[in-house]
Design an enzyme around this catalytic site. Structure first.
Site, PDB file in Angstrom:
ATOM      1  N   CYS A   2      58.930  44.667  12.552  1.00 15.69           N
ATOM      2  CA  CYS A   2      58.853  44.869  11.070  1.00 15.69           C
ATOM      3  C   CYS A   2      57.703  43.963  10.540  1.00 15.69           C
ATOM      4  CB  CYS A   2      60.078  44.533  10.409  1.00 15.69           C
ATOM      5  SG  CYS A   2      61.509  45.642  10.622  1.00 15.69           S
ATOM      6  N   ARG A  27      51.358  46.391  13.871  1.00 11.36           N
ATOM      7  CA  ARG A  27      52.564  45.799  14.216  1.00 11.36           C
ATOM      8  C   ARG A  27      53.536  47.225  14.591  1.00 11.36           C
ATOM      9  NH1 ARG A  27      53.847  40.436  12.821  1.00 11.36           N
ATOM     10  NH2 ARG A  27      56.042  40.622  12.800  1.00 11.36           N
ATOM     11  N   TRP A  70      60.362  48.683  11.414  1.00 10.05           N
ATOM     12  CA  TRP A  70      60.325  49.328  12.800  1.00 10.05           C
ATOM     13  C   TRP A  70      61.596  49.509  13.201  1.00 10.05           C
ATOM     14  CZ3 TRP A  70      57.539  51.235  17.017  1.00 10.05           C
ATOM     15  CH2 TRP A  70      58.207  50.933  18.357  1.00 10.05           C
ATOM     16  N   ASN A  96      63.305  41.032   8.389  1.00  5.83           N
ATOM     17  CA  ASN A  96      62.632  41.123   9.761  1.00  5.83           C
ATOM     18  C   ASN A  96      63.535  40.327  10.675  1.00  5.83           C
ATOM     19  OD1 ASN A  96      61.381  41.583  12.300  1.00  5.83           O
ATOM     20  ND2 ASN A  96      59.432  40.173  11.515  1.00  5.83           N
ATOM     21  N   GLY A  97      64.052  41.063  11.733  1.00  2.87           N
ATOM     22  CA  GLY A  97      65.207  40.536  12.627  1.00  2.87           C
ATOM     23  C   GLY A  97      66.237  41.266  12.882  1.00  2.87           C
ATOM     24  N   GLU A 477      53.634  47.304  40.966  1.00  6.57           N
ATOM     25  CA  GLU A 477      53.317  47.109  39.511  1.00  6.57           C
ATOM     26  C   GLU A 477      52.274  46.107  39.475  1.00  6.57           C
ATOM     27  OE1 GLU A 477      53.943  48.305  36.722  1.00  6.57           O
ATOM     28  OE2 GLU A 477      53.624  47.124  35.024  1.00  6.57           O
ATOM     29  N   LYS A 481      48.710  47.472  37.447  1.00  6.38           N
ATOM     30  CA  LYS A 481      48.018  46.883  36.292  1.00  6.38           C
ATOM     31  C   LYS A 481      46.356  46.480  36.611  1.00  6.38           C
ATOM     32  CE  LYS A 481      50.315  47.201  33.719  1.00  6.38           C
ATOM     33  NZ  LYS A 481      51.519  47.935  33.562  1.00  6.38           N
ATOM     34  N   GLU A 484      44.614  50.015  36.318  1.00  7.76           N
ATOM     35  CA  GLU A 484      44.336  50.655  35.188  1.00  7.76           C
ATOM     36  C   GLU A 484      43.711  49.820  34.109  1.00  7.76           C
ATOM     37  OE1 GLU A 484      48.120  51.427  33.034  1.00  7.76           O
ATOM     38  OE2 GLU A 484      49.081  49.584  33.750  1.00  7.76           O
ATOM     39  N   HIS A 500      52.175  48.956  59.654  1.00 10.57           N
ATOM     40  CA  HIS A 500      52.286  50.495  60.097  1.00 10.57           C
ATOM     41  C   HIS A 500      50.949  51.179  59.739  1.00 10.57           C
ATOM     42  CE1 HIS A 500      56.437  49.873  61.441  1.00 10.57           C
ATOM     43  NE2 HIS A 500      56.626  49.117  60.269  1.00 10.57           N
ATOM     44  N   LYS A 599      48.478  55.906  25.706  1.00 12.85           N
ATOM     45  CA  LYS A 599      49.652  55.097  25.536  1.00 12.85           C
ATOM     46  C   LYS A 599      50.995  56.070  25.753  1.00 12.85           C
ATOM     47  CE  LYS A 599      52.176  51.291  24.955  1.00 12.85           C
ATOM     48  NZ  LYS A 599      52.221  50.353  26.070  1.00 12.85           N
TER      49      LYS A 599
HETATM   50  C1  F6R Z   1      51.193  51.509  32.750  1.00 15.72           C
HETATM   51  C2  F6R Z   1      52.098  52.588  31.874  1.00 15.72           C
HETATM   52  C3  F6R Z   1      52.365  53.682  32.349  1.00 15.72           C
HETATM   53  C4  F6R Z   1      53.878  54.260  31.819  1.00 15.72           C
HETATM   54  C5  F6R Z   1      53.825  55.416  31.951  1.00 15.72           C
HETATM   55  C6  F6R Z   1      55.290  55.870  31.259  1.00 15.72           C
HETATM   56  O1  F6R Z   1      51.022  50.435  32.116  1.00 15.72           O
HETATM   57  O2  F6R Z   1      52.038  52.082  30.713  1.00 15.72           O
HETATM   58  O3  F6R Z   1      52.429  53.986  33.646  1.00 15.72           O
HETATM   59  O4  F6R Z   1      54.743  53.340  32.311  1.00 15.72           O
HETATM   60  O5  F6R Z   1      53.022  56.364  31.305  1.00 15.72           O
HETATM   61  O6  F6R Z   1      55.341  55.745  29.964  1.00 15.72           O
HETATM   62  P1  F6R Z   1      56.706  55.544  29.189  1.00 15.72           P
HETATM   63  O7  F6R Z   1      57.250  54.419  29.667  1.00 15.72           O
HETATM   64  O8  F6R Z   1      56.490  55.686  27.559  1.00 15.72           O
HETATM   65  O9  F6R Z   1      57.669  56.946  29.577  1.00 15.72           O
END
Ligand code: F6R
Length: 604
Positions: A2, A27, A70, A96-97, A477, A481, A484, A500, A599
């Site tokens: 929020c 936010r 939020w 907020n909280g 992971e 990172k 991407e 292997h 996203k």
């Molecule tokens: C990588 C990333 C993506 C998401 C994937 C699933 O940094 O963000 O690999 O993890 O697209 O997305 P959600 O979690 O929103 O289902």
């Protein structure tokens, strides 16, 4: 997360507050609202949805408060939007909280005759103040006593129709006062008012501010007046949105201790995990004989780490599936199967399709989501939210670590329910989990060691990420990172698999990044490191604190703080997020919006 803003001054708050609130857009929010002093009443306007195109219908006023919500408690509706009011409409509050003891307080207030109109935790606050005012307390006293009775976290702004002041209070959620000429602001962060003033007072926990033409700060528990320093903000408006960080991703990496704290808040009581989201599901959960975790990308990696945690704690077979594969197989799922769906956005098309498939086959479906009211959250039998706050950088960071925390909490909840583990062991893990926010802080505080490594290796076109046990998914992971956001080629794998085949790739242009913390595979990892070095490879290690042996064995070391073996992935991922970030930054990549990525992946 929020956002809140308050104003007291010569301008018209009804016009000013919407534009200040828009500055907190980043936010994330799903609804918004305002309250202004409109003698002799308080005028209120609230809406579900976005501020785009909004023009205020509020009367002219010199004093007001505003909020973007939020959602955490209660769905996205106008009624649940803030400000919340006392029964007689004389007190308006934005919050907020999270108020942890709101259900007890709400029951007590109802018995005293207070009427509630929303499903939120926040609405208890104006009613508590109203009750104390009715007992003859002053506005300030009533706010002070109310703050003392609240458990959890809050940043509050409060208006009283009888007073020309606004009162702000803070415990655990940020609040900053902007000190202007003939005007003062209070907001969740400086972005809201930086175009008007750069002179600020940061409120600390347990502090309350009375804001009108002046600003007076006091401790709300003792009532003692405080002499607060006015600081000068050096950032510009764009930097302020990111709290001074260069990118949202970096801000979100550093926000993880706070996100972890919020994720854990109220979920551990008397040595047990409390998940009201699973209420009424215990009988069904006692019957399950198998767990399937479905997800995509980073969320899938969280599921892979959880496989180790859950199998160890719950003693049931756990499978982790790519949602995209699960949906197109004919998966063996029945009503004894628990399907856990993990999705930050709650909108990923493949994950949603997998959820529907699992439900069709009779499984109990629990989702772990960060976005309230998202489709996956709505369609699951139960949802447990990460409470990480909106994640704006496309690369997932704080959502990942909070997903892991929720998955650990669910594992402990199941372990307790089906008595699969001695109580002492569960307690030991719980107490280590409660320390995780501090341990995360200690780990990200060492970001300089990671930056120095990034500066040395950013030109290498390839990287291999290697780990064992629950740190094997962390290697995956770390590689994701780097790929991407820096567009470099990186591969993650189990360190044991390297011999292997992939070891053929090793040369001076392929650094090997090992998650090499002290655990039961430590000696095996040391042997793998030797194999790489023998072939001319360079080794960078994520290591346990003060691991001198590792320091002597590898080219570079990134240390994490100390925690128990099972929880180490919550820390080992942090230097890998930072390494990817710093390398991408040196390479001048568009970190928050990497090429070709979105996203929320709502297409198959
Ligand atoms: C990588 C990333 C993506 C998401 C994937 C699933 O940094 O963000 O690999 O993890 O697209 O997305 P959600 O979690 O929103 O289902």
């Amino acid at each position: 997360m929020c956002g809140i803003v308050g104003y007291s001054g010569e301008k018209n708050a009804s016009e000013l507050l919407p534009s200040c609130l828009r500055k907190l857009d980043y936010r994330g929010y799903d609804s918004f609202g305002f309250a202004v002093q409109a003698n002799p009443t308080i005028a209120v306007e609230k809406h579900a949805g976005r501020l785009d195109g909004f023009t205020s219908q509020l009367p002219e006023s010199k004093l007001g408060i505003a909020h973007t919500r939020w959602a955490t408690h209660g769905s996205v509706t106008e009624k649940n939007a803030h400000p919340h009011m006392s029964c007689d409409g004389s007190i308006a509050v934005v919050h907020n909280g999270i108020i942890e003891n709101y259900s007890e307080l709400r029951e007590q207030l109802k018995q005293q005759g207070h009427k509630f109109v929303s499903e939120t935790d926040s609405e208890v606050i104006p009613h508590l103040i109203e009750g104390l005012l009715a007992q003859g307390k002053s506005f300030e006293e009533a706010v002070r006593e109310t703050c003392d009775s609240l458990q959890g976290t809050f940043a509050l702004l409060i208006l009283n129709k009888e007073s020309n002041k606004l009162v702000a209070a803070r415990k655990g959620s940020p609040l900053v006062i902007g000190v202007g000429k003939n005007e003062n602001f209070v907001a969740s962060d400086v972005t809201a008012f930086i175009e008007f003033t750069k002179d600020v007072i940061f409120l600390d926990d347990n502090e309350l501010a009375i804001v009108d033409g002046n600003v007076e700060v006091q401790n709300f528990s003792t009532g003692k007046k405080l002499d607060k320093k006015v600081s000068k903000i050096e950032w510009d408006a764009e930097q302020a949105e990111k709290s001074g960080y260069k990118h949202f991703m970096l801000k979100e990496i550093f926000e993880q201790p706070e996100a972890a704290q919020k994720c854990l808040q109220g979920r551990i009581k008397d040595g047990k995990v409390v998940l009201p989201e699973l209420e009424g599901r215990d009988e069904k959960l006692k019957e399950i004989n198998r767990v399937i975790i479905v997800a995509c990308g980073t969320s899938w990696h969280a599921g892979l780490v959880a496989e180790y945690i859950m199998e160890e704690l719950v003693g049931l077979p756990v499978e982790v599936e790519y949602a995209s594969e699960f949906r197109y197989r004919n998966p063996i799922v029945d009503d004894k199967c628990l399907v856990i769906v993990v999705s930050q956005s709650g909108e990923t098309a493949d994950t949603l399709a997998a959820l529907r498939e699992a439900k069709k086959k009779g499984a109990l479906v629990i989702s772990i989501c960060n976005v309230m009211g998202s489709t996956i959250a709505r369609e699951s039998h139960s949802t447990i939210y990460n409470r990480a706050g909106p994640e704006i950088g496309v690369a997932s960071t704080k959502a990942f670590t909070t997903q892991l925390i929720v998955l650990t909490l669910v594992s402990l909840y199941l372990a307790d329910l089906i008595k699969s583990n001695p109580l002492e062991k569960q307690r030991e893990i719980l107490s280590a989990l409660q320390e995780i926010p501090d341990k995360m802080q200690q780990t990200v505080d060492e970001s300089n060691q990671v930056l120095a490594i990034a500066k040395k290796y950013w030109e290498k076109p390839n990287a291999l990420y290697l780990g064992r046990g629950p740190n094997f998914p962390i290697a995956l992971e770390g590689a994701l990172k780097l790929k991407e956001i820096s567009y470099l080629h990186a591969e993650g794998m189990s360190a044991a698999e390297m011999k292997h085949g992939p070891i053929a790739l090793i040369d001076s242009d392929m650094p090997a990044i090992f998650v090499a913390v002290k655990d039961k595979t430590y000696n095996k990892i040391l042997a793998n490191i030797e194999e790489i070095k023998a072939r001319g490879g360079t080794v960078i290690a994520v290591a346990s604190p003060a691991d001198k042996e590792m320091e002597g064995n590898v080219a570079e070391v990134m240390h994490i703080a100390k925690t128990i073996e099972l929880l180490q992935p919550l820390l080992t991922v942090l230097p890998l997020q930072l390494l990817a970030y710093y390398i991408a930054d040196i390479r001048e990549c568009d970190i928050d919006k990497p090429r070709n990525l979105a996203k929320s992946v709502t297409v198959e």
